[in-house]
Design an enzyme around this catalytic site. Structure first.
Site, PDB file in Angstrom:
ATOM      1  N   ASP A 122       0.672  -1.035  -0.015  1.00 45.53           N
ATOM      2  CA  ASP A 122      -0.347  -0.539   0.010  1.00 45.53           C
ATOM      3  C   ASP A 122       1.058   1.127   0.085  1.00 45.53           C
ATOM      4  O   ASP A 122       1.726   0.957   0.594  1.00 45.53           O
ATOM      5  CB  ASP A 122      -0.678   0.498   1.380  1.00 45.53           C
ATOM      6  CG  ASP A 122      -1.660   1.349   1.316  1.00 45.53           C
ATOM      7  OD1 ASP A 122      -2.223   1.660   0.731  1.00 45.53           O
ATOM      8  OD2 ASP A 122      -2.081   2.099   2.391  1.00 45.53           O
ATOM      9  N   ASP A 174      -0.274   5.556   0.390  1.00 42.76           N
ATOM     10  CA  ASP A 174      -0.683   6.246   2.042  1.00 42.76           C
ATOM     11  C   ASP A 174      -0.246   5.794   3.020  1.00 42.76           C
ATOM     12  O   ASP A 174      -0.919   4.416   3.508  1.00 42.76           O
ATOM     13  CB  ASP A 174      -2.355   6.738   2.138  1.00 42.76           C
ATOM     14  CG  ASP A 174      -1.657   7.936   0.118  1.00 42.76           C
ATOM     15  OD1 ASP A 174      -0.645   7.633   0.151  1.00 42.76           O
ATOM     16  OD2 ASP A 174      -3.034   8.433  -0.062  1.00 42.76           O
ATOM     17  N   ASP A 195      -2.577  -0.789   5.770  1.00 40.05           N
ATOM     18  CA  ASP A 195      -2.037   0.138   7.044  1.00 40.05           C
ATOM     19  C   ASP A 195      -3.679  -0.268   7.376  1.00 40.05           C
ATOM     20  O   ASP A 195      -3.978   0.543   8.185  1.00 40.05           O
ATOM     21  CB  ASP A 195      -1.992   1.068   7.433  1.00 40.05           C
ATOM     22  CG  ASP A 195      -2.469   2.450   6.356  1.00 40.05           C
ATOM     23  OD1 ASP A 195      -2.841   1.929   5.031  1.00 40.05           O
ATOM     24  OD2 ASP A 195      -2.325   3.673   6.493  1.00 40.05           O
TER      25      ASP A 195
END
Length: 267
Positions: free
Chosen positions: A12, A14, A199
């Site tokens: 991922d 961001d 996240d």
């Protein structure tokens, strides 16, 4: 004989490889260099569009690898600068417009200007323009009642659209996920081991599908629930957020790969 790919990383962006506030990946440079040294591949997997990802991928030195975009709804080919084709996106928009108007209180990115998308996302206006260059999915906001939303989602489902609810936006696509694209790329590259890092809730399927998964803590949102893979140690949690946590987790695994200490699970 072609050397087998030792490791394929799915990451991922961001809040994971990119800092949540500055969007910098500088703290992860050491791990990126270590991955390149052992000949590992790195596939970015993000909700961003291909237009947003292409320059980021080049800056990261990862242009030779494909990228999963729009939360798995599409793929940016290795080496492609963008390859813009919005035919799927236009079809999704057409289907949404044809849903019963009594249910329709959905404002998609295609209904907004660059300035409006910048306002609702917090992105700079230039980045908001790239976020609107969509090919595979339509995010937006529901402005109607909860009862109306349920009817709208039911109508969309009957019309062949898949809805995914996020923290701020409701996104429609034809249903592919990061994990779906991940499976296809694993079949293509046949790595000895896979690692996924993320996240957010939309990373869970990817984290569970990899041989090893790392949850990067995000101080700006609620922690992810405990995942089944954590019981066996196959999924772990980094100690620090963002690219610092990414860097430490990847460097630790690279050392294990170098010393043949880590092997994929049988299942």
């Amino acid at each position: 004989m072609t050397r087998a790919l030792p490791l394929l990383v799915f990451s991922d962006l961001d809040g994971t490889l990119l800092d949540h506030e500055s969007y910098s990946f500088a703290p992860a440079r050491a791990a990126l260099a270590a991955l390149a040294e052992i000949g590992a591949g790195v596939v970015l997997a993000t909700s961003k569009t291909a237009a947003e990802v292409a320059p980021l991928r080049a800056a990261l030195g990862l242009a030779g690898w494909p990228a999963i975009v729009e939360n798995g709804a599409g793929l940016l080919a290795a080496g492609a600068e963008e390859g813009f084709d919005d035919s799927v996106y236009r079809a999704i928009r057409k289907t949404l417009r044809q849903l019963p108007q009594g249910f329709c209180a959905f404002d998609g990115f295609g209904d907004m200007s660059d300035a409006e998308v910048a306002r609702v996302t917090g992105l700079p206006r230039a980045q908001a323009a790239l976020a609107r260059r969509r090919e595979f999915s339509e995010p937006g906001r529901w402005t109607g009642t909860p009862a109306g939303l349920e009817k709208f989602l039911a109508s969309a489902g009957k019309a062949g659209l898949h809805a995914r609810r996020g923290g701020r936006f409701l996104t429609f696509s034809h249903g592919q996920t990061k994990a779906d694209q991940m499976a296809a790329l694993i079949a293509q590259y046949t790595p000895r081991m896979t690692l996924a890092l993320g996240d957010a809730p939309n990373d869970i399927e990817m984290l569970e599908a990899a041989d090893r998964g790392v949850i990067i803590p995000n101080p700006h949102s609620r922690p992810l629930p405990r995942l089944p893979g954590e019981d066996s140690g196959r999924v772990r949690r980094a100690e620090t957020p963002g690219p610092e946590g990414w860097n430490a987790a990847v460097l630790a695994l690279v050392q294990d790969v170098k010393h043949n200490k880590e092997a994929p699970s049988d299942g």
